[in-house]
Design an enzyme around this catalytic site. Structure first.
Site, PDB file in Angstrom:
ATOM      1  CB  SER A 149      19.715  38.497  -9.225  1.00 42.72           C
ATOM      2  OG  SER A 149      19.256  38.827  -7.947  1.00 42.72           O
ATOM      3  CG  HIS A 152      19.535  43.707  -9.705  1.00 40.21           C
ATOM      4  ND1 HIS A 152      18.295  43.115  -9.855  1.00 40.21           N
ATOM      5  CD2 HIS A 152      20.291  42.806  -9.044  1.00 40.21           C
ATOM      6  CE1 HIS A 152      18.306  41.923  -9.301  1.00 40.21           C
ATOM      7  NE2 HIS A 152      19.512  41.703  -8.807  1.00 40.21           N
ATOM      8  CG  ASP A 164      15.769  44.020 -11.948  1.00 41.95           C
ATOM      9  OD1 ASP A 164      16.803  44.583 -12.362  1.00 41.95           O
ATOM     10  OD2 ASP A 164      15.776  43.167 -11.047  1.00 41.95           O
TER      11      ASP A 164
END
Length: 465
Positions: free
Chosen positions: A205, A99, A129
């Protein structure tokens, strides 16, 4: 004199206790200093086209000047996102989250020494992911993988990343839980997340999660929050899963996952009793796709899978985690419970279809009736149109449910399609009447039905005659 001595001893005890407490805390400074140079900041930019209304020329003259800019041709609007990553090889391969770079037209990597590089996306995997990118550089500092399978709840872990753009921030905490099942937006569930209380925020992230040996045991992926910031619930992708995904992305730019071809649900206490289990565990097979590996191996709806390729299945979320990591083409053993008896079957794992789609939705329908029989259910044959719509070729349609009767207590509703009662398949009305007649009283029994296209197992107990 005695009073002074007591005070001295008390003070000494406090100092010794504080010293012992300090010695019991971990030291993070060397770990952070040694590994920070291999952690990177990632900026990605996606150019999105803005939409404009296009009016016919005869109407444009009536538009005030202040609004004329709305009639200009569509333009490209840059949308930026920020994340973290880490270098896994000296020649510039970098791991991050999907992402972080998804849809990006430009990806820029910034190192701790402030050098910037344009990165190329080698491959991405939505289901886990994860993404693999590369920069054109040599002799870079890089991190080593650790064994996430050895992690224990309560173990100290450290994260390094760029939360809210604050470069190379470090935070520490403990492992809160292992194997968390959190389906993604596509309802896929292939990652057994590591849950920690490490302070993870937007921008972290894709950054690494270290054990106390300085090895990467996880990739920080998501947080649970009501404020937008950390509340002590963060989730990381285990390194043991990530290494396989990254290796496949590097080799072929995609990820092939194992596939069994079953729809599953959890086993509750009543279902465990009905199926002959001493306690609830395993994954209950609610549906088997025709021609799928499970179908070819003889697995049927109603089986409870308790072990797959030697791995225990404690709850339904464990099964997709293990099957997904199994190499397609592998022949593995599957332990299951069927009608209260243990069985072992051999299955050749397939490859998860890349165009796998979700099952559709249906509305419940059917006229009411006042007759319900032993189950308190008014049933009828399934109309051909409904069979074609949902791909079912057998069963009976629930037209009405009598309140307070066994069917209602089991949670059945009008529009449900009953496919199994007890351990007997229900093909049509004739089968249904025969099975209901022979069902024992006051005993928990499994019932399988379809609702809104979704197969479901529950338990039902027949009223005493």
């Amino acid at each position: 004199m005695l009073k002074r001595c007591s005070q001295f001893v008390f003070t000494l005890c406090l100092l010794l206790s504080a010293s012992a407490f300090a010695r019991g805390l971990p030291e993070f400074t060397d770990l952070i200093a040694d590994n920070s140079p291999a952690v990177v900041k990632i900026n990605s930019v996606e150019h999105r086209q803005t939409s404009r209304r296009n009016l016919p020329p005869q109407y444009r003259q009536d538009i005030p000047d202040i609004f004329r800019h709305l009639l200009e041709p569509p333009q490209q609007r840059p949308v930026a996102s920020l994340g973290s990553g880490f270098i896994i090889s000296g020649d510039g391969y970098i791991v991050t989250n999907n992402h972080v770079v998804d849809g990006a037209d430009q990806v820029t990597v910034t190192l701790t020494d402030r050098r910037e590089f344009d990165a190329k996306v080698i491959g991405t995997d939505v289901s886990s992911d994860l993404a693999l990118i590369k920069i054109d550089a040599e002799d870079l500092p890089h991190l080593k993988w650790g064994n996430s399978d050895d992690l224990k709840v309560g173990e100290w872990v450290v994260a390094i990343g760029s939360p809210f753009g604050l470069d190379y921030s470090a935070s520490a905490g403990i492992v809160s839980a292992m194997g968390r099942s959190i389906p993604n937006e596509s309802r896929e569930n292939y990652v057994p997340f590591i849950q920690t209380d490490v302070a993870i925020n937007p921008g972290n992230s894709g950054g690494p999660l270290f054990n106390m040996d300085g090895r990467v045991v996880g990739i920080n992926s998501q947080i649970y929050t009501r404020s937008g910031g950390s509340i002590g619930l963060s989730f990381a992708i285990p390194a043991s899963l990530a290494q396989d995904v990254i290796a496949q992305l590097k080799e072929k730019g995609r990820v092939d996952r194992g596939w069994l071809g079953v729809g599953i649900q959890d086993v509750d206490l009543n279902m465990a009793k009905a199926m002959g289990l001493k306690k609830p565990h395993g994954a209950l097979v609610a549906q088997v796709e025709s021609g799928a590996p499970a179908d070819q191996a003889g697995i049927v709806a109603g089986d409870i899978i308790t072990r797959f390729d030697g791995h225990k299945i404690l709850e339904q979320g464990d099964l997709p985690h293990i099957v997904g990591r199994t190499s397609p083409g592998s022949e593995v053993s599957v332990d299951l419970m069927r009608k209260g008896e243990h069985k072992t079957v051999s299955v050749t794992v397939g490859t998860l279809p890349s165009d796998d789609t979700e099952m559709g939705q249906a509305s419940s329908a059917g006229p009411a009736s006042n007759v319900g029989g032993r189950l308190g259910l008014v049933v009828g044959e399934i109309p051909d149109a409904l069979k074609q719509r949902w791909g079912v070729d057998s069963g009976v349609l629930v037209k009405d449910v009598v309140p307070g009767k066994p069917g209602a207590k089991a949670g059945l509703r009008g529009g449900d399609i009953i496919a199994q009662l007890g351990f007997e398949k229900v093909g049509d009305l004739k089968d249904y009447r025969k099975v209901v007649k022979d069902l024992p009283d006051n005993e928990l029994l499994p019932i399988r039905f379809f609702r809104a296209g979704q197969p479901t197992f529950r338990t039902i107990e027949i009223d005493k005659k």
